[in-house]
Motif scaffolding. Structure first.
Motif, PDB file in Angstrom:
ATOM      1  N   SER B 146     -24.252  26.087 -23.795  1.00 55.61           N
ATOM      2  CA  SER B 146     -22.625  26.686 -24.698  1.00 55.61           C
ATOM      3  C   SER B 146     -22.233  25.155 -26.213  1.00 55.61           C
ATOM      4  O   SER B 146     -22.006  25.835 -27.492  1.00 55.61           O
ATOM      5  CB  SER B 146     -21.950  27.031 -24.935  1.00 55.61           C
ATOM      6  N   GLU B 150     -22.436  25.758 -29.824  1.00 63.67           N
ATOM      7  CA  GLU B 150     -21.381  25.172 -31.170  1.00 63.67           C
ATOM      8  C   GLU B 150     -22.040  24.167 -32.342  1.00 63.67           C
ATOM      9  O   GLU B 150     -21.691  24.370 -33.254  1.00 63.67           O
ATOM     10  CB  GLU B 150     -20.571  24.756 -30.476  1.00 63.67           C
ATOM     11  N   PHE B 151     -22.661  23.067 -31.476  1.00 65.90           N
ATOM     12  CA  PHE B 151     -22.728  22.103 -32.559  1.00 65.90           C
ATOM     13  C   PHE B 151     -23.894  22.845 -34.187  1.00 65.90           C
ATOM     14  O   PHE B 151     -23.432  22.497 -35.092  1.00 65.90           O
ATOM     15  CB  PHE B 151     -23.417  20.815 -31.958  1.00 65.90           C
ATOM     16  N   LYS B 153     -23.753  25.700 -35.044  1.00 73.21           N
ATOM     17  CA  LYS B 153     -23.703  26.173 -35.996  1.00 73.21           C
ATOM     18  C   LYS B 153     -22.700  25.863 -37.017  1.00 73.21           C
ATOM     19  O   LYS B 153     -22.570  26.321 -37.782  1.00 73.21           O
ATOM     20  CB  LYS B 153     -22.180  26.850 -35.495  1.00 73.21           C
ATOM     21  N   ILE B 154     -22.847  24.686 -36.759  1.00 73.45           N
ATOM     22  CA  ILE B 154     -22.659  24.124 -37.965  1.00 73.45           C
ATOM     23  C   ILE B 154     -23.870  23.656 -39.256  1.00 73.45           C
ATOM     24  O   ILE B 154     -24.790  23.304 -39.038  1.00 73.45           O
ATOM     25  CB  ILE B 154     -22.339  22.479 -38.313  1.00 73.45           C
ATOM     26  N   LYS B 155     -23.238  24.888 -40.127  1.00 71.97           N
ATOM     27  CA  LYS B 155     -25.122  25.561 -40.864  1.00 71.97           C
ATOM     28  C   LYS B 155     -25.479  24.218 -41.356  1.00 71.97           C
ATOM     29  O   LYS B 155     -26.372  24.983 -42.786  1.00 71.97           O
ATOM     30  CB  LYS B 155     -24.179  26.756 -41.296  1.00 71.97           C
ATOM     31  N   GLY B 848     -14.980  33.652 -30.552  1.00 71.92           N
ATOM     32  CA  GLY B 848     -16.530  32.640 -30.187  1.00 71.92           C
ATOM     33  C   GLY B 848     -15.705  32.627 -28.208  1.00 71.92           C
ATOM     34  O   GLY B 848     -15.122  34.060 -27.870  1.00 71.92           O
ATOM     35  N   PRO B 849     -16.966  32.196 -27.959  1.00 73.90           N
ATOM     36  CA  PRO B 849     -17.484  32.264 -26.910  1.00 73.90           C
ATOM     37  C   PRO B 849     -15.870  31.301 -25.698  1.00 73.90           C
ATOM     38  O   PRO B 849     -15.832  30.486 -24.613  1.00 73.90           O
ATOM     39  CB  PRO B 849     -18.536  31.445 -26.640  1.00 73.90           C
ATOM     40  N   HIS B 850     -14.601  32.411 -26.116  1.00 78.31           N
ATOM     41  CA  HIS B 850     -13.076  32.217 -25.389  1.00 78.31           C
ATOM     42  C   HIS B 850     -14.029  32.468 -23.853  1.00 78.31           C
ATOM     43  O   HIS B 850     -13.863  34.025 -23.250  1.00 78.31           O
ATOM     44  CB  HIS B 850     -12.068  32.998 -25.792  1.00 78.31           C
TER      45      HIS B 850
END
Lengths: 888, 888
Positions: B146, B150-151, B153-155, B848-850
């Motif tokens: 995860s 997430e990292f 996802k910084i496109k 998001g992945p809460h």
């Protein structure tokens, strides 16, 4: 009349500067509200008549009914455009030719109310005159500007943001803003960091632009493109940048063209074909050029044109044609690079073109019968079909008009030369060719200039019939159509001379006649190339000179004079009454409105056609274009800075469809030049003669080889020269063609030479075209679209961006970790004093418009959250938020 | 040997599924760590020998010295690559051929340490054997996944993020990861929202992929491209999508091809030229086809080939050639659209290609003398020059090799047919043409297949000499070179037949001889087109069948067999010892490694060449291609799913340089088809005859017109047919050419017909080429690159995005306003209870992945800040933060 405003004016500081030059230096004297402090940012103008007395403000309720489209008067059923955001269009479409002034006033007041709601400040003149222009001045206070600027910094402009641009197409779109409670300002144009620098740019522009750019004396200098962009916006900035690149690249083309021309000039003496033509000993007796009236003649009398022809028709021209084809490709590639550089330095890289719904109905207000098409429900194919059909048939009709114009000039030439040749006066006879050519070309030119204007209007009319969906679409279709028509108009006579003249004239004994009486014209004895060259240079120079001088300077001045006279006539007293009150907006209002860049581009693209299309026949074209453009740039500059109302700044990433047109012209030029070299010039026949037919392997005997024999006894009755000084002892005369001699089994049929030369010509076309295409692709491939430093910069910025994110994430984590550990130990404590220092990292990288106050930043305090969950939430980067939202 | 690992294996679930099909259904039985819970995500393999006893872990200090490049043993001076982040390259370059095992172990252990630091969990086998393969299994726990997801996802993937991809090019790049403390996972591929769905995709893939895709029975179904992409990554997904589009579009092409073929078949009876050729009454006596040994012959004996020739050489072919040129353009446009659709649905729209520095040194480990070039200091022009020179000369040399191969086959054909013709055996004589053609084409085919393999290796070697800067660069250059060489190799014999065969044979009485003895070959009496057709079909079919069957199925199976045998030989006992312990990774390790997509693409592109380039001569080519591809897709599918180790997933936005090659081939095909129609077929001569020479306006007399006369008394001594059944009373024989008859003034020179037909042929080429180019541009212009629904979707998303920002800003402002008002009133209060609800808007739009814990979100509390300043800071959108950072 479309909107309740007659005009909206962006104040032009240069004008102001001009006017203030000899007065005191405080610009606020004329550019500010009455308080002398608030600057005038925008001016709205309307006509008014005193007698209209609906001034009492109507109820707000009544107004909102109007803007929802249900006002009974003059509104034809459908809500024409835009839906909820833009109900104002209804008012625009209001039926009666002169809408009641009362309505207008109401509309205007609602609009003003909206402006005030958006935070703008308004100053108006007192309507102390019976009727005239009223100016409403707007001031955008700092709060509004900074709010909108911040908003616009969301670099994703879509329909929601587009109002900022609509405003500046205000003539057509002002109505759209009606109920839109946000009032946008083109803040994007100004690279502000603090309140103070905002007007600095405009101030700089106003002083620098005029000095640096709009003087003829500065022709050798680079244009201040960045200043132009700051003052006029990206779209106009790009035009001048493009014009600059084009002009700059014309320099090498001109130099090579001059070299090629001088090569021809230097080799004319040693050129065997022209020597042979001038050689009076060879004494070829040529067949008469017209029936009865013309005599036999000696080829050596055409010596002059033969020598002139060599100037343009020599092997160097072939090289030059290849060079210019590659030059065109190079120009486009270089422009692509420049555009990317400009996009980068003007911060447009992230910008995406957006589409603005076309407000055709404002343009179409006169076509009441088309009203059902202007609704904003989707138009079906059936609705569009009539428009398209009219389009196609009109364009075909215009093609027909152009062709018949060309044909008329041909007929004129044929008849006049026949009539003059029949004249008994020997002086008239000797001047036939000169007189006819000169008058014909001038007629051509006049026809071109007139049709040019007509075609511009026809193109606009046709595009409106098509009802394009968006503004961009409208503009592109209009440009494409206007280009097609104007291109054809400008080039039809040239195409005729290059590829058709003299090819359907027949041969002695079997000439082709038009209207049973007049023979089809032939090229001069020197060849068609020299005629093409003359035609080209006269049309090119004439078009440029006349359009530059008359259309670009003369007519605007005339218009201005007319308007001033008219205004004076209408209200001579009032102006006399208040001489001191002539404010800057009055002066600006007197200027010509800005019509868009299309005419400017069109002129240059047609010129680019002259430079690239027929360059094989006229190597000096680039030089003439260069000279014209050096003047053109300053002329345009002067016009933009001092003669026109300041145009609304429009953002643009590229020059749009003009690039495609340029690229299409470049491709077309390859095949045209191939045909000019192989069919119009004598390059291929010479080559074939030298390597296939010449017995010595030299060019000696070439002229004899190109001339066929004609037995004078084969003249049809009545076509033999009536009075002849040479005709007594002649049995054979010669004519320029490759045909079998009278004594062969197939007299006057095309000879083997004809077919072999034709094959060589066609082979050359294939070779030339494919060679140039391959080389062009290579050139385009070798020159990268993006300059290396820009791509490196972009990469660096991205790396930096990721670094910033990583750092921020890390700092956040650290911060949270420290907070969390404190939280655990100080859970029971009622007040937590988070030091300013810990929350600083969240903001310290933002050099945004913080006012320099020293109050502490807001504090964050996590409470009773599980550490891992908190970490996850905090480590969500802002960017990932965006992605998440998008996926919703 | 480059890295301490021999291999790294991505476990292939389909393999697993296959193996488990008949066993119990719990996939974790073989795919998990010993605890049966943690899944194996990745396997590293290395060879070991028991005698190596350096296993005691060396000090960390010592290791860090190694990875900084200053380890004394075998490291040659310079830090070869990458700078700070990738010092591991040093180890890769270690000099001695067999580095000490101890070092390897140290390196391995440091690497494992780094993996552990990054949070990965490791399981290893006990090294209980003397030597063999050791498998280290990795499990990426949820936290790691995860975090990296997430990292990613910084496109904005740039160099900092690129490790995620490097890993998967692990054979070459594993070394890079050495000191990189972050261990990235290709999380991006999985569109996860919760912990549970992550492996769902793989599970789905493993069950569906084999059933849906890799069966021949499914040939009529669409490919499950999304599944393929999920399982193999975007690059391979794009390949199969491309192959699917290509195959799909081959269907209409095949149908039209079949129609054209049947048109020829239906009109063969009514075709006047072939009727005339078969008409025995016309009885043209033809000149002998070789010296002395051959007799005169009657044209009617060539009736068969004439009729066959009409099948492929009829007016419908011209239409088909135009159709196929447009088809090629349409294919490319359609693919562009499909690519954009895929990019959108695979969420690649924001992705930008990044460049990975090429690790040439790992490939170049054998060229010790080039070591100084592999340093990461910038190479100058001088360093590169030798490489380029070798490149150019080698490619020219290869061109020479190909040409001489073609020429050798020609010589073979000439000599064999001459020898066979001289043979006294009449049966041998009658079979001359069949035997010679058949054997020659087979030789051609074999030569092509052999050279194909050689050229592949040469291209790789040449590209390494060039030392390209990045991986992409390397791949592109390699592909371009390999394509050039292989294309030339496959097409040289076809080009020869199409454009050169029979054109340099001379004419009777003046034949052209090679080696003084053998006459240049001519085309069969039916024309060259039928020969071209035969050549094309045999090479196309032969190449496809042989490459499909032998190279793609046979050789891999053979290799696998060899390896299994070798492994068994080496360690027959151990396997017998632990039959139950043959884990999935052992089975996967037995599979062939994945070599990249280049061979697959190359095969298809060469096929595309057959379909487009000479389609005018062989309208059935699309049909054969279609049949081949239907099989090919399933064959490739089977290979990817079951025969190869699971390839590393690589992201890709497009098919890269293949698109350019396709587009280049499409353009080239236009001119080739133009030439085939006008020069190889009899289309133009027939047209010219009908409209220029035929007296009746029909095709009657065409055959007579194409045959020239030869006076048999003009035969050179020794070339007259020795034994002749027809030669007794013959004075003139006929031959196929357009030359003057013996009684003309220029006997045996090209006649006027020849030149006029040549001109017509060339004219047709120009017409065809420009017509097709114009139509292609029109087609490309009419088909928009982006499908409408996608562009609308993108627009919607942008609007949504702006809405979200606006809402968020608004909510923030409201929140702050309320906070501020409270702050003012409760300034003295020590604790401020902000309700959960007020801070919710900041997070509520983030699905998001809460983790589903219910603890309250962190609270924000402004304190003692001026309201306006605070507003400004808070209303800075996240996006504007980014811009600000960029500008730093």
């Amino acid at each position: 009349m479309e909107t309740p405003w007659v005009h909206c004016i962006l104040l032009s500081p240069v004008q102001v500067a001009n006017n203030l030059m000899d007065m005191d230096q405080d610009p606020c004297k004329r550019l500010c509200f009455a308080d002398g402090r608030r600057k005038v940012d925008y001016v709205l103008v309307y006509h008014y008549r005193k007698r209209s007395s609906v001034r009492g403000s109507p109820s707000q309720h009544r107004l909102s009914v109007i803007s929802n489209g249900s006002y009974p008067l003059g509104v034809e059923g459908k809500d024409p455009e835009g839906g909820k955001d833009e109900p104002a269009e209804v008012v625009v479409d209001v039926g009666p030719p002169i809408p009641a002034d009362g309505e207008k006033i109401m509309i205007r007041e609602e609009f003003e109310g909206n402006l005030k709601d958006a935070g703008l400040e308004i100053e108006r003149d007192k309507e102390n005159k019976a009727h005239g222009h009223a100016f409403i001045r707007l001031h955008a206070p700092w709060q509004v500007l900074s709010r909108e600027a911040e908003f616009l910094k969301i670099k994703v402009p879509t329909k929601k943001v587009r109002h900022s641009r609509d405003l500046f197409d205000c003539q057509n779109n002002l109505g759209n803003l009606w109920k839109s409670h946000r009032y946008f300002w083109p803040f994007c144009r100004y690279n502000i960091n603090s309140k103070d620098t905002f007007f600095d740019n405009a101030t700089r522009s106003r002083i620098l632009l005029h000095d640096e750019w709009a003087r003829y004396g500065a022709f050798y200098k680079y244009q201040p493109v960045d200043l132009i962009r700051k003052y006029f916006g990206e779209k106009i900035g790009l035009y001048f940048a493009w014009l600059g690149v084009y002009t700059q690249l014309l320099i090498p083309a001109s130099v090579v063209g001059i070299i090629v021309f001088f090569y021809g000039w230097a080799t004319v003496e040693t050129n065997i074909p022209s020597q042979e033509m001038c050689d009076e000993d060879q004494n070829f007796t040529m067949c008469p050029l017209c029936d009865r009236a013309c005599d036999y003649w000696h080829l050596s009398t055409a010596c002059g044109t033969a020598r002139a022809s060599h100037l343009f028709d020599n092997p160097a021209t072939v090289f030059f044609a290849i060079f210019m084809s590659l030059w065109a490709v190079m120009f486009l590639e270089y422009w692509k690079r420049r555009q990317i550089s400009l996009n980068y330095s003007w911060d447009l890289t992230g910008m995406e073109e957006e589409e603005v719904r076309s407000h055709t109905n404002t343009r179409k207000k006169k076509n009441k019968n088309n009203k059902n098409e202007t609704g904003h429900e989707k138009l079906t194919w059936r609705d569009r079909l009539p428009g398209y059909l009219i389009n196609i048939s009109s364009i075909l009709f215009m093609f027909g008009v152009t062709c018949s114009a060309v044909f008329s000039v041909i007929i004129y030439r044929i008849t006049i030369s026949a009539l003059m040749a029949m004249s008994p006066d020997p002086e008239v006879k000797s001047n036939v060719r000169v007189t006819v050519t000169a008058t014909a070309v001038i007629i051509n030119l006049v026809v071109i200039l007139i049709l040019d204007e007509i075609y511009g209007m026809v193109a606009a009319w046709l595009t409106e019939l098509e009802i394009p969906k968006t503004e961009t679409d409208f503009e592109e279709r209009l440009i494409l159509k206007a280009f097609l028509l104007k291109f054809m108009n400008a080039y039809a006579p040239i195409f005729y001379v290059a590829f058709f003249k003299g090819r359907f004239a027949g041969h002695p004994g079997e000439y082709v006649y038009v209207f049973n009486d007049y023979r089809m014209e032939e090229c001069a004895p020197g060849g068609c190339l020299i005629e093409l060259c003359i035609q080209l240079s006269i049309i090119m120079l004439g078009k440029q000179l006349i359009q530059n001088n008359i259309f670009e300077i003369g007519i605007p001045k005339l218009k201005k004079l007319c308007r001033t006279l008219k205004d004076k006539e209408r209200a001579p007293k009032e102006i006399v009454e208040q001489p001191g009150r002539r404010q800057q907006w009055h002066l600006d209002y007197d200027l010509e409105p800005f019509d868009g860049l299309t005419p400017e581009y069109m002129e240059m693209i047609i010129q680019f056609g002259f430079v690239s299309l027929f360059v094989a026949s006229f190597p000096l074209a680039p030089l003439f274009a260069l000279l014209n453009n050096v003047i053109e740039i300053r002329l345009d500059a002067k016009k933009f800075v001092t003669e026109l109302r300041r145009p609304e700044a429009i953002r643009a990433k590229d020059i749009g469809i003009w690039y495609n047109i340029l690229s299409g012209l470049g491709k077309f030029s390859v095949i045209i030049n191939a045909f000019v070299i192989s069919f119009t010039s004598d390059f291929i026949p010479r080559l074939v003669y030298q390597y296939m037919f010449s017995e010595t392997g030299t060019m000696h005997g070439f002229i004899n080889h190109t001339l066929s024999y004609f037995n004078v006894s084969n003249f049809k009755p009545g076509t033999v020269p009536s009075i002849s000084s040479l005709g007594k002892d002649i049995t054979f005369c010669r004519y320029k063609d490759y045909r079998e001699p009278p004594w062969s089994s197939e007299p006057y049929q095309f000879s083997k030479q004809y077919w072999s030369i034709l094959a060589a010509r066609l082979g050359f076309v294939i070779l030339f075209q494919n060679l140039v295409i391959t080389m062009s692709m290579l050139v385009a491939w070798v020159i990268p679209d993006m300059p290396k430093n820009i791509s490196e910069q972009l990469k660096k910025e991205k790396t930096l961006l990721v670094d910033v994110f990583l750092n921020e994430e890390k700092e956040k984590l650290q911060l949270i970790q420290s907070l969390f550990s404190r939280d655990l130990t100080q859970e029971q404590q009622e007040e937590l004093n988070v030091s300013d220092q810990t929350s600083l990292p969240l903001h310290q990288t933002q050099p945004g418009p913080h006012p320099p106050t020293s109050s502490p930043a807001p504090r964050t305090r996590p409470r009773a959250a599980s550490f891992s969950q908190f970490t996850r939430q905090m480590s969500m980067s802002p960017q990932s938020n965006i992605t998440q939202h998008t996926a919703v």
